[in-house]
Design an enzyme around this catalytic site. Structure first.
Site, short mmCIF file in Angstrom:
data_model
loop_
_atom_site.label_atom_id
_atom_site.label_comp_id
_atom_site.label_asym_id
_atom_site.label_seq_id
_atom_site.Cartn_x
_atom_site.Cartn_y
_atom_site.Cartn_z
N ASN A 107 0.85 -1.19 0.00
CA ASN A 107 0.00 0.00 0.00
C ASN A 107 0.88 1.24 0.00
OD1 ASN A 107 -2.43 1.55 0.25
ND2 ASN A 107 -2.02 1.83 2.42
N HIS A 109 0.71 5.24 1.41
CA HIS A 109 -0.06 6.12 2.29
C HIS A 109 0.61 7.49 2.32
CE1 HIS A 109 -2.74 7.27 5.52
NE2 HIS A 109 -1.68 7.80 6.12
N SER A 136 4.60 6.92 2.42
CA SER A 136 5.20 5.65 2.83
C SER A 136 4.64 4.50 2.00
CB SER A 136 4.88 5.35 4.30
OG SER A 136 5.24 6.42 5.15
N ASP A 145 -2.90 0.95 8.27
CA ASP A 145 -1.69 1.72 7.98
C ASP A 145 -0.53 1.36 8.92
OD1 ASP A 145 -3.07 3.07 5.97
OD2 ASP A 145 -3.76 4.62 7.34
#
Ligand code: GAR
Length: 220
Positions: A107, A109, A136, A145
Site C-alpha cells: 500500500n 499512504h 510511505s 496503515d
C-alpha cells in the site's frame, strides 16, 4: 513473469505511474486487472487506455465488510496474481482478506508513517506544524496503515505550503517510490523470514528513505 492486481477507488495517478513504469521497463511484471471499488473511478479509464482489464466491485448497500471482501477474494483468486497493489483503495480490508494474502499486499499512504494514519494527512501535517511530511510504501497487515514500512519519501514543508501544494509535491514523490518498491518486490529483494522483513538479505530495521531525489538505506 509475475502478475499483480491494482486496487483503486478514484483518480488513479499512482496506477498511471505504475503503468508508465511497466511500459518503461522499470517494473518487470504485468497487471492482470485493475479492480475498483467505485464504478466512476477515473483510474478505470486509465486502465482502459492501457488495455488492462477493468473490474468494478462496488459495495452493495447494507453489505458487510466481510461479504465485500469475500467477493473481492473470489475475483482476485480467479486471476493470475502473485501480489496485490493498493493504489488509493479507500476501503479498510478485513483480517480475512489480509490473511488470505500474507505479506503479499503493498500500500502507499500519504504520510511519514506511523504519523498521520487515516485521512486528511496533508491538512493534519500542516496543522501540526510539521517541518517534514511525505509518503510511505508499506506491507499491509491487519492493523490500519501499520504494516512494515519499506520506503518513505521525505518532503520538506515550506512556510507558504497549502494543503493543495503539499499534496501535489507528496504525490509526485509517491509516483517515484511506489514503482521502485514494486520492482524490489518483483525481483525478490524484499523477503519475510519469521515475520521479519529483509531487503537484499539484510533485516530492514527501519524504512529506506527517498530524500532530495536520492535513496538512503538504513544503517545496518
Ligand atoms: C494517494 O495520495 C495515496 O497515497 C492515497 O490516496 C491517493 C490516491 O491517489 N492513499 C491513501 O490515503 C490510503 N490510505 P491516486 O488515486 O491518484 O493514486
Amino acid at each position: 513473469m509475475k502478475s499483480f492486481v491494482v486496487l483503486i477507488s478514484g483518480r488513479g495517478s499512482n496506477l498511471q505511474a505504475i503503468i508508465d513504469a511497466i511500459d518503461g521497463g522499470q517494473i518487470t511484471a504485468r497487471i492482470s486487472a485493475v479492480i475498483s471499488s467505485r464504478a466512476d473511478a477515473r483510474g478505470l479509464e486509465l486502465a482502459r487506455a492501457a488495455n488492462i482489464p477493468q473490474i468494478v466491485i462496488a459495495a452493495v448497500p447494507g453489505q458487510s465488510r466481510d461479504a465485500y471482501d469475500r467477493a473481492l477474494i473470489k475475483q482476485i483468486d480467479a486471476l493470475p496474481v502473485d501480489f496485490i497493489v493498493l493504489a488509493g483503495f479507500m476501503r479498510i480490508l478485513s483480517t480475512e482478506f489480509i490473511n488470505h494474502y500474507p505479506q503479499q499486499i503493498l500500500n502507499i499512504h500519504p504520510s511519514l508513517l506511523p504519523e498521520f494514519k487515516g485521512l486528511h494527512t496533508h491538512r493534519r501535517a500542516l496543522a501540526a506544524g510539521c517541518k517534514k511530511h511525505g509518503a510511505s510504501v508499506h506491507f499491509v497487515n491487519a492493523e490500519l496503515d501499520s504494516g512494515d514500512v519499506v520506503l518513505q519519501a521525505e518532503i520538506a514543508v515550506q512556510a507558504d505550503d497549502t494543503e493543495r501544494s503539499l499534496a501535489q509535491r507528496v504525490l509526485q514523490a509517491e509516483h517515484v517510490i511506489y514503482p521502485m518498491v514494486i520492482q524490489w518486490y518483483v525481483e525478490g529483494r524484499l523477503v519475510f523470514k519469521n515475520h521479519q522483513l529483509f531487503f537484499d538479505n539484510q533485516a530492514l530495521a527501519a524504512a529506506c528513505l527517498w530524500k532530495n531525489q536520492q535513496l538512503v538505506l538504513p544503517q545496518a
